[in-house]
Structures are given as structure tokens and as C-alpha cells.
Design a protein around this motif. Structure first.
Motif, PDB file in Angstrom:
ATOM      1  N   ARG A 294     -21.075  30.956  38.672  1.00  0.00           N
ATOM      2  CA  ARG A 294     -20.919  32.038  39.168  1.00  0.00           C
ATOM      3  C   ARG A 294     -20.544  33.462  37.636  1.00  0.00           C
ATOM      4  O   ARG A 294     -20.433  32.810  36.501  1.00  0.00           O
ATOM      5  CB  ARG A 294     -19.451  32.162  40.007  1.00  0.00           C
ATOM      6  CG  ARG A 294     -19.142  31.758  41.058  1.00  0.00           C
ATOM      7  CD  ARG A 294     -18.416  31.556  42.349  1.00  0.00           C
ATOM      8  NE  ARG A 294     -18.158  30.025  41.232  1.00  0.00           N
ATOM      9  CZ  ARG A 294     -16.819  29.682  41.805  1.00  0.00           C
ATOM     10  NH1 ARG A 294     -15.741  30.040  42.714  1.00  0.00           N
ATOM     11  NH2 ARG A 294     -16.401  28.332  41.280  1.00  0.00           N
ATOM     12  N   ARG A 297     -17.296  32.798  35.575  1.00  0.00           N
ATOM     13  CA  ARG A 297     -16.952  30.945  35.587  1.00  0.00           C
ATOM     14  C   ARG A 297     -16.717  30.305  34.150  1.00  0.00           C
ATOM     15  O   ARG A 297     -15.534  29.800  33.814  1.00  0.00           O
ATOM     16  CB  ARG A 297     -18.237  30.700  36.060  1.00  0.00           C
ATOM     17  CG  ARG A 297     -17.335  28.210  37.288  1.00  0.00           C
ATOM     18  CD  ARG A 297     -15.844  29.368  37.445  1.00  0.00           C
ATOM     19  NE  ARG A 297     -15.474  28.160  37.613  1.00  0.00           N
ATOM     20  CZ  ARG A 297     -14.344  28.049  37.966  1.00  0.00           C
ATOM     21  NH1 ARG A 297     -13.482  29.127  38.179  1.00  0.00           N
ATOM     22  NH2 ARG A 297     -13.209  26.593  39.172  1.00  0.00           N
ATOM     23  N   ALA A 299     -16.062  31.523  31.461  1.00  0.00           N
ATOM     24  CA  ALA A 299     -14.758  31.512  30.607  1.00  0.00           C
ATOM     25  C   ALA A 299     -13.733  31.213  30.832  1.00  0.00           C
ATOM     26  O   ALA A 299     -12.215  31.460  30.540  1.00  0.00           O
ATOM     27  CB  ALA A 299     -14.524  33.311  29.928  1.00  0.00           C
ATOM     28  N   GLU A 300     -13.389  31.455  32.584  1.00  0.00           N
ATOM     29  CA  GLU A 300     -12.477  31.001  33.341  1.00  0.00           C
ATOM     30  C   GLU A 300     -12.412  29.680  32.951  1.00  0.00           C
ATOM     31  O   GLU A 300     -10.991  28.962  32.915  1.00  0.00           O
ATOM     32  CB  GLU A 300     -12.926  31.784  35.240  1.00  0.00           C
ATOM     33  CG  GLU A 300     -12.251  32.821  35.788  1.00  0.00           C
ATOM     34  CD  GLU A 300     -13.243  32.391  36.860  1.00  0.00           C
ATOM     35  OE1 GLU A 300     -13.208  33.691  37.294  1.00  0.00           O
ATOM     36  OE2 GLU A 300     -13.094  31.416  37.363  1.00  0.00           O
ATOM     37  N   VAL A 301     -13.360  28.793  32.758  1.00  0.00           N
ATOM     38  CA  VAL A 301     -13.005  27.207  31.884  1.00  0.00           C
ATOM     39  C   VAL A 301     -13.271  26.964  30.958  1.00  0.00           C
ATOM     40  O   VAL A 301     -12.377  26.400  30.832  1.00  0.00           O
ATOM     41  CB  VAL A 301     -14.196  26.853  32.976  1.00  0.00           C
ATOM     42  CG1 VAL A 301     -14.266  25.046  32.435  1.00  0.00           C
ATOM     43  CG2 VAL A 301     -14.390  26.817  34.138  1.00  0.00           C
ATOM     44  N   LEU A 302     -13.787  27.608  29.955  1.00  0.00           N
ATOM     45  CA  LEU A 302     -13.415  27.188  28.393  1.00  0.00           C
ATOM     46  C   LEU A 302     -12.500  28.416  27.504  1.00  0.00           C
ATOM     47  O   LEU A 302     -12.269  27.960  26.525  1.00  0.00           O
ATOM     48  CB  LEU A 302     -14.826  27.896  27.620  1.00  0.00           C
ATOM     49  CG  LEU A 302     -16.467  26.757  28.020  1.00  0.00           C
ATOM     50  CD1 LEU A 302     -17.595  26.894  28.108  1.00  0.00           C
ATOM     51  CD2 LEU A 302     -16.066  25.599  28.453  1.00  0.00           C
ATOM     52  N   GLY A 303     -12.091  29.234  28.782  1.00  0.00           N
ATOM     53  CA  GLY A 303     -10.871  30.123  27.807  1.00  0.00           C
ATOM     54  C   GLY A 303     -11.602  31.247  26.398  1.00  0.00           C
ATOM     55  O   GLY A 303     -11.174  31.279  25.275  1.00  0.00           O
ATOM     56  N   ILE A 345     -19.910  23.333  37.264  1.00  0.00           N
ATOM     57  CA  ILE A 345     -19.577  23.132  36.421  1.00  0.00           C
ATOM     58  C   ILE A 345     -19.729  21.968  34.778  1.00  0.00           C
ATOM     59  O   ILE A 345     -19.602  22.181  34.023  1.00  0.00           O
ATOM     60  CB  ILE A 345     -17.864  21.640  36.479  1.00  0.00           C
ATOM     61  CG1 ILE A 345     -17.252  21.665  35.641  1.00  0.00           C
ATOM     62  CG2 ILE A 345     -18.618  20.116  36.697  1.00  0.00           C
ATOM     63  CD1 ILE A 345     -15.663  22.723  34.850  1.00  0.00           C
ATOM     64  N   VAL A 360     -13.290  28.151  20.684  1.00  0.00           N
ATOM     65  CA  VAL A 360     -12.515  27.687  21.930  1.00  0.00           C
ATOM     66  C   VAL A 360     -10.943  28.084  21.037  1.00  0.00           C
ATOM     67  O   VAL A 360     -11.086  27.513  20.078  1.00  0.00           O
ATOM     68  CB  VAL A 360     -12.020  26.559  23.004  1.00  0.00           C
ATOM     69  CG1 VAL A 360     -10.792  26.648  23.624  1.00  0.00           C
ATOM     70  CG2 VAL A 360     -13.053  26.230  23.626  1.00  0.00           C
TER      71      VAL A 360
END
Lengths: 687, 338
Positions: A294, A297, A299-303, A345, A360
Motif C-alpha cells: 500500500r 505503508r 513510512a507508517e512502519v519505518l517512520g 511487511i 530512521v
């Protein structure tokens, strides 16, 4: 995995120093173990995690470098000429669960001899000793693409048949290393008409080995089930580069690629003609997942933000192929060599890994949250801090002990200790039911090395077998204990346990207010000297009385077994049974300003009456004016007191809540106590 | 009785003060000071008592003034005698009575906390300030908590019987083992409590390694878990940077290297800068969606991170312990150094 820089250079142009390459690989997940020179070459030793079998060959490492450095990757496309007549070999897979797919190519008329210099140097650089040109090629291709191969001398395969099956019970086999192995059905074999000629995925057999006189070669390239290969490698203690790779699962597409590549090199170096149409059995297991990703996604996981185009470049470089999708989402067909990538993931991790986790951020705001300190942690600290405060050293002993340490009775159970396999250390396979034997052992160890007097304690769990039928919490409980050993007597150990109970504000004094009462009773345990040990029983309202501690002097025999000198006293307390006391708030009782009146009484009574009973009577009969009392002296004297009698001198402190106490009022209280002791205990007042 | 003039009364007080000054100055020991006290402040025959009696004979108009001077004298005497008492007490009466101050003091018992416990407590304290609660769980575990819920598949090498300490008894049909990681506790907490969650689980874990200078089959782990909506790897890195800089010193940063653990994804090895170089401190990662699903959470609605640190490794490095077996020898010569 040893990687030759020179070899990598076959697939991409490497300009950077080896250290810089190794650093890039390290930060992308291939842990650097060492870099060393090998002739004109440089070798990088990498640790490859079990999810990345693709990096157990030079091609996989080259692919990583290509995507990390943004370089084009050039891989060989072997298309050997199949000029000979078809191979006259039959391949049968009897047990498809151990081998989904088996291929065989035949080369006729080879000349076995030494390999060319470049090949010898490459193998030696990565620590592989050259054997002959045929075996060397199979090894070379193994370390190139990670697919193990095996070359058989076709003339020695009886019946011109290859059968892939589970080994039979009692079957044995002589491997290339000249050793005999007894096989079990958990292992797989390659058999000919007469019996096993190779241990599937692990090692070839001596009987079909390539030798100087070999003319025709059968080249095996197959898929073997990881568990079967592991069973053989482990069961026979016979790990090989092949078994290592099969346990992790090589690239399915490499089964054919490696076979073609090896045939090409064999024909180049050893001559011969490749038979037309390779023989294959089974069906190649080559699952390829199409994985959605998606938009947003990553950025949502890795920040951290990774540009969309950069994400595409990374996945494309790793071999993922984009499939049509809508909007900002994308879909990716995973390459055959990346069976670890089946979920969104997994793609996010690939992008993060290649982009670099250095990007990160490490300074983002964290919200505040409430924190509790639980009773388990707090009670452990109360006990630990108290014992450290009075001079004990904290020990950490093993949870699992030899059976000899578990032969004494546990204070907590009569069931025998549970055992584990394998033993924790040699001979230690019993889950301990008490910490005391371990602490005595530690004290003994200190004495043996002349380290001096070891007053030790430990806060840890024990493991108590329970009735196995209770499926929920069976078959064991893990009580939380504090135990101590000290070079002292029973009163010292008791004093320490009393101090702990006082610190926890658990009614040490029999008459104390509150819902619980502590009772000391004599106890018989073989660890302790008879008559010089006690159990502590806690009485709480609405609950069964329970043993919360044992205290005693260690029996002489137990000391002698451990070469310890008397006296040694010990105690063990069930902290888990005392956690209830942790949450209770102290409610201050204001100290009275009134002066105290002190009176001593000397009671003479039967020596069999324990102090605990006397104390209970004094406490109950003293009423609210009796602030506290303590035992000053105990003495016996048959002449002055009579046989079987003892004298107890008790100091009383009387104090009213307010105002002052007159002498007469004090006399009344004391008289009440004396009367109660006389009536209930047969005590006389000695004047 | 004839009234005494103020001047005469004041003169008598001045004499008294002068005599007291002289006598106190000459007093070399407690006994001499005591004689002076009795002479001047004695309750029956002290000179001050005599002067006080004379106060009533002072001419009435000056009596108030005389009284003030009398009080001043009384205060002065009290202070001067106390000062003299302190002076003679401070000086040893004789050289023989002086003590050798270099002699050892009376020993008081002094216990020692094991360095492993000290390290665990330090991490707990720091994490507690960041909102992480310490939790505990059983050491004997079942397949679900030690493997399945942590996404460790049945064929994973970590489940090999030779790589674990299995009990000879089972819970029904479920084999039991000594836990091989404290992540089991995270599963137990997630099963019981809903996010937001911040916990550290710590304690003993067991793996069949042959004991040597850097391995022991029983060791300690501290594991952190945070599960809250919107959690990213940046929160993980921030938390570990705060832990590292609180534990090792301001300015210490952390570095992530990709790694592989079944129950986190992405997974990383965590290096911390220590003594001028990068030291591997443990593993970490974002809680794998499969683990969240296994405990009944929606990976699209909530995310989290987890990390684990090897306590022995940290304590060994911090204290220069070359052989980790020393942590379990319980030699008091070792323990008393901490």
C-alpha cells in the motif's frame, strides 16, 4: 559464507575498497565476520541469516551489492550444447515428501584431471580444497548460486536406475569420507538398483565417487526437504555445505540453472558430450507470491520517507517484478530466490534495509504513560535490599541441579523433582524444588577455595510438581523464593525472617492487629537438625493456613557431605505467598505523648509451654494499655524453680492513648496479665 | 535596709565577670571548668545567686536597669561556661588517651547486590521512566508461548529438541520446556491486556550452549515491548537511544543493522557506541503482524516494537568480566567487588 572479491567481479564492476563494500553489506544485513587476503584476491567472511539462502552463493551477494551501489548485474546464461544421444537412466522418486524434484544430466566421455588455475584459486580462496575438474565444478557452482550438485560415476550406478526414497531401518551407507553410517527412515537416500549411493542432500557415496577412470558422469541437481536433510546432518553429525543450503532452501530456479552451468563448465574443462534431454522426476516446487504494497505503508512502519520511485528501484533491483495495481498501491511478484518475501511487511523490510536504517529518525516524541511497579518486583526488592543491608551477598545459582541435590526433602512438596533433557550442564537435569541445596553448594565452593565465610542469599523460582491432571496450571508451579545461608544459629536465621516479615508489615507479633497472624512451629526436614528448625505458618482470614517459610540449622550430616563447618543456619521464604502485603498502605498511628510505665514480671511455669503461647496470652490479656512487651530472660533451675519448670522474665511497657497512667491502673493491667497466665498456663508469679 | 546605688551593683557584677573570665581562662580540664561553674552558677551558693539576692536592694528607680544588666551577665556566664566545657572536652586530657585514627573502624556488615541484578535494575529504572512496566512470567513454558505465537514455525531450527531443554513431563499433549527467550512473557501480556502496552520482561532463559567464556546455558534477558497505534521504527530507535544514553552516557547513539528474528519484522541488530566503538547490545524490530494476529490484535490498527538485550553481555563489558561463568560461581571474592 566466504566471498571472493575477484569472483564477485565476474558479475558487477567493483571499484570501491573491500572495506567499504563489506560495510555496505553489513548495514544491509550481511554481518561482516572478517576480511582477509588470499593471494591476489580478497575474501570477505559474511554471516548469512537463515532467511537468506540466496546469499549462500556469490550471485546472491553480487545482487545485494548491485542494488546497494546502483550498478548493473551481469549473470551467466549457460546454454550447453546437448549433442549426445539421450541419457539411458531412469529416475524414480518414491517418497515425494523428501524430494519434490530430481533432475539428472549425463555427460559421456569426460577426461578427469586437475582443474585450471583460475578455478583452483577461486576454490582455495574460499577454503575449498580442489579434488578434480568434475568435483571442483560442482563445488564451484554450489558456491556460485547456492544450489548443491552431485556428480556420480555413471558406470558405477547399478541398473542404470536412480531411486529417491527414505532410508530403510537398519540400512547403512559408506560416504565419500570413507565412514559408514547407519541410516533411519527420517533420512533420505539416492539409491541405485542395489542400495544407497548418496545421502540425500548431504553427501555422496564412496562407491559411485568420481575417479581418475571415470568416463561417463551423472550430474544430480534436485530439491530436498529441509527437515529430511537436517535429520540426516544432525543425526549423523555430518553437516556439509550441501546440507547447510538444503536446510535453508536454495532458489528453485537454480535447480536447472546450476545443472546447465555445471555441464557447460565440465564440457569446457573435461570435454565429453552432454546427453540430450535431461532426465527429471517430480515437480519443481517454486512458489512465487504476489505481494501487495500500500502507498504510504513504508513510512507508517519505518517512520521515514522513501520516495516512490526509489521504492520501485529497490524492489526491481532485488528481482521483484511489478504487477498491475490501482492508485498509489502496487503489487509485486517475488523472485524465486526470495521465498522469505510473501507479505507486505517483507517488502517494507526490503526497502528499509536497502535504503538504510541510518535514515530512521531517533528523536521523535514519545507520549507519557502511567507505570505500575508490580508486587512481584517490589517484594523481590524488599527482600534483596534487606539482605544486602545486613551483609549478605546475592548469589545466582543454576535452576537445574544434579539429582543428588534433590535427594533431600523439599520444604514445599513431597513429589520428586521434574527432569529435563538434555541436562543443563553435565549431570544437572532436575528442576530444583528449593534453592537451599544450591546455596549450600555455593557456600561449600567458597570454603573450598578459601574465599571465607559466605553469607549468601538468592531470589529465584523453584519448580514444584503438581497433580498432573490439572491441565491449566499443571504439571508444575513456580513459587518465588528468597533463601539464605549464614554461619549462625537458629535464632539468627529466625531474626532475619522476622525482620523481613516486619519490613513487609506482616504480623510478626502474635497479638498484632490486622487480618493475618504468623505462627512458628517445630518442623522435621532432613536438611535441618532435629529440634532446631521451624516452619512459619501464615493464618489469614478466610484462607487455609499456609507454610510461608522454613528456618533451621543445617544437619551435621548435610554439612559433612558438603565439607562445611557447623554452624550453618538457613531459611527459605515464599515471597509469592506474601505479595498480598505489598499493596497495603501504611496508616499512621500517632505516637502517644503520655509517659510509659515499665514493669517486669517473672513467670514460672512448665518448661514445655512455648514462648509463643505465653506471648499470645500476654497480648490478649494486656488490653489496650499494653503497648508492647518483650522477653528479657529464660532460665531453668531445678533447685529454685522445681524440676521441669522455667522462669520467663518479661518486660511490659504500658501506655495510655492520652493522659497519664496511675500506679494503681498499671497494677491492675499487670495483675490481669498474671491472672490470665496463671489460669491458662499454670504460671506462678515469682517475686 | 538601705538602698544600694546602681553604680555599686554594676561594679559588683563587673568584678564577678572579670573573676569568671580569669578562672575559665585558667581552667585546663573538665574538673576546673566544673569548679568555675559551681563558683558562679551554683544553684545554692553561686556568686550569681548572691547578686540576684542583691537585686532587690538596688534603689527602686534603677532596679529595672539593674535587672537587665543582671540578665546579660547570666547569659554571658552560661555561654562562657559552655564554651569552656567544649574547649576542654575537645582537647584530650592526656596524650595517652588520644586514639590512633588510622586504626580500622568497627566493621559493619555490608552486603552486595549481584552485578546481573544491578544491570537489570538499572535498565528497569530507565525504562520505567519511559513508561515501561516490568512484568514476569513462568520459566517453564508451552509450545504456544515459546514458539507458535512468536511465529516460530514447526520446522524452524530453533524448535529442535537438541536446541531446547524439554521437560520429561507434558501438560496434556503439549510438551513443556524451559523458555528460550523472555518474549514468551510479551505474548502472555498481550493475551491478557489490550494496547496501549509498554512492558519490560526480564529473567532467566535457557539454551543448550556448552558453557565457555562467552556462553552459559542459563542467562538473563531484558525485553521491551511497546504496542500502540501509530508506532514506527522511529519510536523504537528513539526509545533505544534514550536507553543507551541514560545507561552509558549522554550523546551515546544507537545503530540498526538488518537482522532476522521470527517474531519481529523488520528486524535489526542494535549496536550502541561504547568506548569509542560500536558494540552489539541485542536485537529489536517491529512486532511481526503474525504475532499481533496470534494474540487477537489487528496489525492494520495497531503496531508495536520489541527489543531484547543480553544482560550478561552488558554486565561483562561494563565490569571487565572476561569469563561469564564467573557470574555463576558465586565466589564471594567476586561478589564483594560489586
Amino acid at each position: 559464507m566466504l566471498v571472493s572479491r575477484d569472483w564477485l567481479s565476474d558479475y558487477l564492476r567493483l571499484d570501491a575498497p573491500t572495506e567499504a563494500l563489506a560495510e555496505r553489506l553489513l548495514m544491509a544485513g550481511l554481518n561482516l565476520e572478517a576480511i582477509h587476503a588470499a593471494g591476489n584476491d580478497t575474501v570477505i567472511e559474511l554471516e548469512v541469516t537463515s532467511n537468506r539462502p540466496d546469499c549462500l552463493g556469490h550471485v546472491g551477494v553480487a545482487r545485494e551489492l548491485a542494488v546497494l551501489l546502483g550498478l548493473p548485474l551481469h549473470l551467466p546464461d549457460p546454454r550447453p550444447l546437448e549433442s549426445g544421444p539421450p541419457a539411458d537412466v531412469a529416475v524414480t522418486i518414491e517418497d515425494a515428501d523428501i524430494c519434490p524434484c530430481y533432475t539428472a544430466r549425463v555427460i559421456r566421455g569426460v577426461r578427469v584431471g586437475p582443474s585450471p588455475k583460475w578455478l583452483i584459486e577461486r576454490l582455495r580462496a574460499i577454503g575449498v580444497e580442489p579434488v578434480n575438474n568434475l568435483v571442483d565444478v560442482t563445488n564451484y557452482v554450489l558456491f556460485e548460486c547456492g544450489q548443491p550438485l552431485h556428480a556420480f560415476d555413471l558406470a558405477r550406478i547399478r541398473g542404470r536406475r536412480i531411486i529417491v526414497r527414505r532410508a530403510r531401518e537398519g540400512e547403512s551407507f559408506t560416504a565419500l569420507n570413507h565412514r559408514d553410517y547407519h541410516l533411519t527412515p527420517a533420512m533420505g537416500v539416492i539409491a541405485d538398483a542395489d542400495g544407497p549411493v548418496a545421502l540425500a542432500g548431504v553427501m555422496g557415496g564412496l562407491g559411485t565417487e568420481i575417479g581418475a577412470d571415470t568416463v561417463d558422469v551423472l550430474l544430480e541437481s534436485a530439491q530436498f526437504a529441509p527437515l529430511v536433510v537436517r535429520a540426516a546432518a544432525r543425526g549423523l553429525a555430518l553437516a556439509s555445505p550441501s546440507s547447510y543450503r538444503f536446510e535453508r532452501g536454495p532458489d528453485p530456479a537454480a535447480v536447472d540453472w546450476a545443472s546447465r552451468r555445471a555441464c557447460q563448465l565440465i564440457v569446457e574443462m573435461a570435454g565429453g558430450t552432454l546427453a540430450a534431454s535431461p532426465v527429471a522426476a517430480g515437480r519443481l516446487q517454486a512458489p512465487q507470491a504476489t505481494v501487495p504494497l500500500r502507498g504510504g505503508r513504508v513510512a507508517e512502519v519505518l517512520g521515514m520517507d522513501v520516495d516512490d520511485q526509489r521504492q520501485r528501484n529497490i524492489l526491481g533491483g532485488l528481482g521483484f517484478v511489478e504487477a498491475p495495481a490501482g492508485g498509489t498501491d502496487s503489487r509485486w511478484l517475488a523472485p524465486t530466490w526470495r521465498r522469505d518475501c510473501t507479505r507486505e511487511i517483507d517488502l517494507v523490510e526490503e526497502i528499509g534495509r536497502i535504503e538504510g536504517y541510518a535514515h530512521v529518525p531517533d528523536e521523535v516524541p514519545l507520549s507519557a504513560r502511567r507505570v505500575e511497579v508490580g508486587p512481584r518486583e517490589r517484594i523481590g526488592r524488599v527482600a534483596t535490599d534487606l539482605l544486602v543491608g545486613i551483609g549478605f551477598c546475592e548469589a545466582l545459582t543454576r535452576s537445574v541441579v544434579p539429582i543428588e541435590a534433590e535427594t533431600t526433602e523439599s520444604p514445599w512438596t513431597t513429589r520428586p523433582a521434574l527432569s529435563i533433557a538434555p541436562p543443563l550442564v553435565r549431570g544437572a537435569d532436575r528442576l530444583r524444588r528449593s534453592l537451599l541445596p544450591s546455596l549450600l553448594e555455593a557456600r561449600s565452593g567458597n570454603a573450598a577455595v578459601g574465599a571465607g565465610r559466605a553469607d549468601l542469599f538468592e531470589v529465584a523460582r523453584a519448580y514444584l510438581p503438581t497433580a498432573a491432571e490439572t491441565a491449566v496450571d499443571g504439571p508444575l508451579k513456580e513459587p518465588f523464593l528468597v533463601s539464605l545461608v549464614t554461619g549462625g544459629d537458629f535464632p539468627l536465621a529466625k531474626g532475619i525472617v522476622e525482620a523481613l516479615l516486619t519490613r513487609l508489615r506482616i504480623g510478626v507479633e502474635a497479638w498484632s492487629e490486622g487480618a493475618e497472624r504468623v505462627e512458628w512451629r517445630p518442623v522435621d526436614l532432613d536438611l535441618f537438625t532435629g529440634g532446631r528448625a521451624a516452619e512459619v505458618v501464615l493464618h489469614r482470614e478466610g484462607r487455609q493456613p499456609e507454610r510461608i517459610a522454613v528456618v533451621g540449622e543445617i544437619a551435621v550430616g548435610q554439612l559433612a557431605q558438603r565439607s562445611l563447618e557447623a554452624p550453618v543456619a538457613a531459611a527459605e521464604v515464599r515471597l509469592d505467598c506474601l505479595e498480598f502485603a505489598i499493596g497495603r498502605d501504611v496508616v499512621l498511628r500517632a505516637a502517644s505523648d503520655s509517659p510509659a510505665v515499665h514493669r517486669d514480671i517473672n513467670l514460672v511455669l512448665d518448661r514445655a509451654v512455648p514462648w509463643g503461647t505465653v506471648a499470645a496470652v500476654i497480648g490478649e490479656s494486656g488490653g489496650p494499655l499494653l503497648e508492647r512487651f518483650h522477653l528479657v530472660q529464660v532460665w531453668e533451675d531445678a533447685e529454685r524453680l522445681g524440676t521441669g519448670r522455667k522462669s520467663l522474665v518479661v518486660a511490659l511497657a504500658l501506655r495510655p492513648r492520652s493522659g497519664s497512667l496511675s500506679g494503681e491502673e498499671a497494677n491492675t493491667v499487670v495483675a490481669g496479665i498474671v491472672t490470665a497466665c496463671a489460669g491458662r498456663l499454670g504460671a506462678e508469679l515469682r517475686r | 535596709m538601705e538602698a544600694v546605688p546602681l553604680d555599686a551593683f554594676l561594679a559588683e557584677m563587673a568584678r564577678c565577670r572579670a573573676d569568671a573570665e580569669a578562672m575559665l581562662a585558667a581552667a585546663a580540664d573538665g574538673a576546673a571548668v566544673e569548679r568555675a561553674r559551681v563558683e558562679f552558677l551554683g544553684a545554692r551558693n553561686g556568686r550569681l545567686k548572691g547578686i540576684q539576692k542583691g537585686l532587690g536592694t538596688v534603689e527602686p528607680a534603677a532596679r529595672r536597669d539593674a535587672g537587665r544588666h543582671f540578665n546579660d551577665l547570666k547569659d554571658w556566664l552560661t555561654v562562657a561556661i559552655a564554651a569552656a566545657q567544649d574547649r576542654v572536652a575537645a582537647a584530650p586530657a592526656t596524650a595517652e588517651a588520644a586514639i590512633d585514627v588510622t586504626l580500622p573502624g568497627t566493621p559493619v556488615p555490608l552486603g552486595h547486590l549481584h552485578p546481573i541484578t544491578q544491570t537489570i535494575r538499572r535498565v528497569q529504572e530507565i525504562m520505567s521512566r519511559l513508561g515501561f512496566e516490568s512484568v514476569d512470567g513462568p520459566e517453564v513454558e508451552d509450545q504456544w508461548h515459546n514458539f507458535d505465537a512468536l511465529a516460530i514455525s514447526p520446522e524452524h531450527p530453533a524448535r529442535d529438541p537438541l536446541d531446547n531443554f524439554f521437560l520429561q513431563v507434558a501438560r496434556g499433549n503439549d510438551p513443556l520446556l524451559l523458555r528460550s527467550q523472555t518474549s514468551t512473557v510479551q505474548i502472555r501480556v498481550m493475551e491478557r491486556r489490550r494496547p496501549p502496552l509498554r512492558i519490560v520482561s526480564l529473567g532467566r532463559v535457557y539454551r543448550p550452549d556448552t558453557a565457555d567464556a562467552t556462553h552459559y546455558p542459563m542467562f538473563h534477558q531484558v525485553e521491551g515491548l511497546l504496542v500502540e497505534p501509530g508506532t514506527t521504527m522511529a519510536h523504537l530507535k528513539t526509545t533505544l537511544r534514550l536507553l543507551a544514553s541514560s545507561f552509558l552516557g549522554a550523546g551515546v547513539r544507537v545503530r540498526f543493522r538488518p537482522a532476522f528474528f521470527p517474531f519481529t519484522e523488520p528486524s535489526v541488530e542494535v549496536d550502541m557506541e561504547w568506548g569509542g566503538r560500536w558494540v552489539e547490545m541485542g536485537g529489536a524490530g517491529m512486532v511481526d503482524p503474525a504475532v499481533l494476529t496470534a494474540v487477537g490484535l489487528d496489525p492494520d490498527a495497531v503496531s508495536g516494537f520489541a527489543f531484547g538485550l543480553g544482560v550478561e553481555r552488558i554486565a561483562a563489558r561494563r565490569h571487565g568480566v572476561a569469563d561469564i561463568r564467573d557470574f555463576y560461581r558465586n565466589d564471594v571474592r567476586f561478589l564483594r567487588q560489586f
